[in-house]
Every structure is written in structure tokens, then in C-alpha cells.
Motif scaffolding. Structure first.
Motif, PDB file in Angstrom:
ATOM      1  N   ARG A  63       0.829  -1.204   0.000  1.00  0.00           N
ATOM      2  CA  ARG A  63       0.000   0.000   0.000  1.00  0.00           C
ATOM      3  C   ARG A  63       0.869   1.262   0.000  1.00  0.00           C
ATOM      4  NH1 ARG A  63      -4.169   0.650   4.853  1.00  0.00           N
ATOM      5  NH2 ARG A  63      -2.199   0.822   6.000  1.00  0.00           N
ATOM      6  N   ARG A  64       1.950   1.254   0.792  1.00  0.00           N
ATOM      7  CA  ARG A  64       2.832   2.426   0.855  1.00  0.00           C
ATOM      8  C   ARG A  64       3.519   2.651  -0.494  1.00  0.00           C
ATOM      9  NH1 ARG A  64       5.681   4.799   5.303  1.00  0.00           N
ATOM     10  NH2 ARG A  64       6.892   6.544   4.506  1.00  0.00           N
ATOM     11  N   VAL A  65       3.998   1.553  -1.106  1.00  0.00           N
ATOM     12  CA  VAL A  65       4.682   1.691  -2.393  1.00  0.00           C
ATOM     13  C   VAL A  65       3.701   2.130  -3.473  1.00  0.00           C
ATOM     14  CG1 VAL A  65       5.936   0.451  -4.185  1.00  0.00           C
ATOM     15  CG2 VAL A  65       6.504   0.075  -1.784  1.00  0.00           C
ATOM     16  N   GLU A  66       2.486   1.625  -3.419  1.00  0.00           N
ATOM     17  CA  GLU A  66       1.486   2.033  -4.406  1.00  0.00           C
ATOM     18  C   GLU A  66       1.212   3.536  -4.307  1.00  0.00           C
ATOM     19  OE1 GLU A  66      -0.808   1.512  -7.669  1.00  0.00           O
ATOM     20  OE2 GLU A  66       0.465   0.007  -6.711  1.00  0.00           O
ATOM     21  N   ALA A  67       1.234   4.051  -3.078  1.00  0.00           N
ATOM     22  CA  ALA A  67       1.034   5.488  -2.903  1.00  0.00           C
ATOM     23  C   ALA A  67       2.202   6.291  -3.470  1.00  0.00           C
ATOM     24  CB  ALA A  67       0.853   5.803  -1.422  1.00  0.00           C
ATOM     25  N   MET A  68       3.369   5.660  -3.578  1.00  0.00           N
ATOM     26  CA  MET A  68       4.542   6.333  -4.133  1.00  0.00           C
ATOM     27  C   MET A  68       4.543   6.337  -5.664  1.00  0.00           C
ATOM     28  SD  MET A  68       7.528   4.756  -1.637  1.00  0.00           S
ATOM     29  CE  MET A  68       8.851   5.557  -2.567  1.00  0.00           C
TER      30      MET A  68
END
Length: 394
Positions: free
Chosen positions: A103-108
Motif C-alpha cells: 500500500r505504501r509503495v502504491e502510494a509512491m
């Protein structure tokens, strides 16, 4: 003896017969390491997974000044993550794992796409020919990991030099490596102190919150976590992206296939990770006791290295492993490792590679090498293997 450099050349030259030659003696073979020591090379997937998961094989003990069969004292407290064993490794890895979840990487992803487009804008404006390593492959992961850690733009060139020196196998003196370690440690000590005084929206500030409220992580450990993330977040991806583009451009039909069908990019990235890994031979382990792998007795105190490149061509795990199939869907490669040391930044690296390749094939459909393939010079002084420069034109 089988030199690990043979495995590296197999990756650079895309010569599966050499990989088969290396595997011919069996899944585990006596091998001479780059250090000059004689140890064991693991070349088959099942045995590689065994070594990477079995606590009988220590990462931390490998980095001791001397390597007895049993460590004489706890190790790893002054090491980065890939030089540690559980439970210390597990405790520190848990602290940072949330920063790299899906989820964090997708937000990046939008920010990564913006960085890629900006770098390609500059490359297009400067005109052909260009060095793709300098234009895209090096600055992309460095920018992303520095943004994540909160490192200002003006400091990033220094970071690249420090990281490359620390991971060098050859070409840097022990004094140069020590100076790089000291410089990067001083930098992060100061950055941690600054973020403790005035938190920002970055990972160092977030890790300080974890340290203060949840996990018993010391200040020096937090510094070493940041160093680990910088090194692991820059070198492997830079070289993997460059190796992947080189592989595509030496077989133009593959590059053209991605331009025609951008939906292939995701599976193509996994296949390129499988066939041309930037870390063909992983960080060695030390056997802490007598153990048997693949029917081969390995005495305590032996150095053992896993070849991801050879394991990624194991016919027991892959159908037609010598074939580069950009649409391959069942792709359980070992390029990111396996077990406790599975690459914590794998999802970020995948996102960076997919974003970069998708943009390249869309914006530069006629991209090609500007020199003969054999003229490309390869990095041989680091654990990470890739082109020193990748001259391209369009």
C-alpha cells in the motif's frame, strides 16, 4: 574449482549452456570465492531455498574478522541488515517493513512516475546519444530512496559515491571503504538528530516514532537501518534496470514487443529479474555446524554462496528456463532472495522498473544501443553487476 565470476559472465552474455555447465556437478559444488577461499556454490532452486532459510547458515558470522565455526560473541550489532541474523535481524526488519508494504509503495507510484518523466524529459532535451545509466538508471532509485529517507537533493551525489564504495569488491582500498562508511554514518547521525529535533514527513522521522514508542531500537541502530536502506535501495535497482534494458536492446524484437503491448511490462520485469539478475551470486553464508544440502556434506565453518542466476534457470522450477519469455506468469525466481533476508524493497524495485520500462517503450520506441553490444563495459568491482555506461540513441 568453479569461479563465481563464471556465473556473472553467464548473466552478462546470456549463455544458458554455461549455466548448465555450472550445474552439471550437482546442486551443490565446491567453488572458489572471490576472497580466494574455497567454499560451496548452490545452483539449484530447492537447495538455494534451503540455505537461505536454514539458521545453520549465518550471514552475520560471514562478516566477522575471523570466521570460526561458532561465533564467539553476538554479532551484527554494528552491522547493516544483510549482515545480521535473527532475532536481531527480525527485530530491526520489523521496524522498517511497513515503509515498503504494497500500500505504501502504491502510494509512491505517482511520484515515481513523475521522477521518471522528468529524467526522460531531460534525456530527450539533451538529445542522442545518451548514457542511460547516468540519465535514468542511477538517478531514479537514488532519488526515490533519498526522498523516502528525507535526504536533500544537494547531498545525493555524495550518497551514490559512498554507497558504491561500501559495496565494492575491488577497485577501492580498505581506507576508501572505511572513509565512505564513516562519512555516511556521520551524515545519518546528523540527519537523525535533526529529525528528532524537528520531525518531517519522511521515513527517518517515522522510524524515530517507532524507536520512541514501540520497539527498543537504539539511535546507532536507526542510523544503520538508514544506511541499509540507502545501499539496498540504490545499487541493485540501478544495475537491474540497466541490465534489463541492455538485454532488451540486444534483442530488439523484445523491446518492440513491449512497445506494441505495454501490458507485457509487468511480466517482462519479472522475467528480466529471473534471467539477468543484478546480484547473480548472493551474499555468502557461513555454516555454523555440519550440515547436508542436496546430499552434499558441508562442514562447519564453510562458506556457502547461492547463485540466483543458476537457480533461476532450474528446470525443476521453470518450464524452458533458457527461453526468455516476457509473458511468463509462473515466475518464482530467487532474485530477491528467500526466507528471512528476502529483499525488503522488492515491491519498490518492481514499481520503479515497471514505471521506467513502460515510459521508455512509450516515449522512445526506436531506442537502440549506440555502440556494439560487446563494447559495453560491465561493473566488476561490486556485488551489484551492471553496465558502467549504457550508450543509447533513438
Amino acid at each position: 574449482m568453479i569461479e563465481p565470476t563464471d556465473l556473472d559472465e553467464a548473466g552478462d552474455r546470456s549463455t544458458p549452456p554455461l549455466i548448465n555447465d555450472i550445474r552439471a556437478p550437482g546442486p551443490v559444488a565446491r567453488a572458489r570465492m572471490l576472497s580466494g577461499d574455497v567454499g560451496y556454490a548452490v545452483t539449484r532452486a530447492a537447495e538455494a531455498q534451503h540455505v537461505l532459510c536454514d539458521p545453520a547458515f549465518s550471514s552475520a558470522a560471514t562478516f566477522l574478522p575471523r570466521t570460526p565455526a561458532e561465533p564467539q560473541e553476538p554479532v551484527g550489532s554494528s552491522r547493516v541488515l544483510f549482515e545480521m541474523d535473527p532475532p536481531e535481524h527480525t527485530r530491526l526488519r520489523r521496524a522498517v517493513a511497513q515503509a515498503f508494504n504494497r500500500r505504501r509503495v502504491e502510494a509512491m507510484r505517482p511520484g515515481i512516475a513523475e521522477v521518471v518523466d522528468g529524467l526522460l524529459d531531460e534525456m530527450a532535451a539533451d538529445g542522442a546519444p545518451a548514457d542511460l545509466v547516468r540519465a535514468l538508471c542511477a538517478p531514479l532509485p537514488l532519488t526515490d530512496i533519498c526522498e523516502l529517507l528525507g535526504v536533500p537533493r544537494e547531498d545525493r551525489d555524495s550518497f551514490r559515491g559512498w554507497a558504491e564504495a561500501i559495496m565494492a569488491l575491488r577497485g577501492h582500498s580498505p581506507q576508501e571503504i572505511d572513509r565512505a562508511r564513516a562519512a555516511i554514518q556521520r551524515y545519518f547521525v546528523e540527519l537523525v538528530a535533526a529529525r528528532r529535533a524537528e520531525p518531517a514527513d519522511d521515513l527517518v522521522s517515522e522510524l524515530l516514532t517507532v524507536r520512541d514508542r514501540e520497539e527498543p531500537i537504539t539511535g546507532p541502530e536507526l542510523v544503520r537501518l538508514a544506511i541499509t536502506l540507502l545501499i539496498a535501495g540504490h545499487g541493485p535497482t540501478m544495475n537491474q534496470l540497466a541490465r534489463s534494458v541492455y538485454a532488451l536492446l540486444t534483442r530488439p524484437e523484445m523491446y518492440a514487443a513491449l512497445h506494441r503491448d505495454p501490458d507485457l511490462v509487468a511480466t517482462a520485469v519479472e522475467e528480466l529479474l529471473r534471467t539477468v539478475p543484478s546480484v547473480p551470486v548472493g551474499t555468502p553464508r557461513l555454516a555454523l555446524r555440519d550440515v547436508e544440502v542436496g546430499g552434499v556434506p558441508i562442514p562447519a565453518g564453510s562458506t556457502v554462496a547461492v547463485s540466483a542466476l543458476a537457480a533461476n534457470h532450474d528446470p525443476a522450477l521453470f518450464t524452458d528456463p533458457e527461453v526468455t519469455d516476457l509473458g511468463r506468469t509462473d515466475n518464482k525466481h530467487l532474485t530477491f532472495g528467500h526466507g528471512p533476508h528476502f529483499c525488503i524493497g522488492a515491491q519498490l524495485a518492481r514499481t520503479e522498473m515497471r514505471t521506467a520500462l513502460a515510459a521508455l517503450v512509450r516515449r522512445f520506441p526506436d531506442l537502440r544501443l549506440a555502440v556494439p553490444p560487446e563494447a559495453v563495459q560491465w561493473r566488476t568491482d561490486s556485488l551489484f553487476h551492471g553496465p558502467l555506461e549504457l550508450p543509447v540513441t533513438w
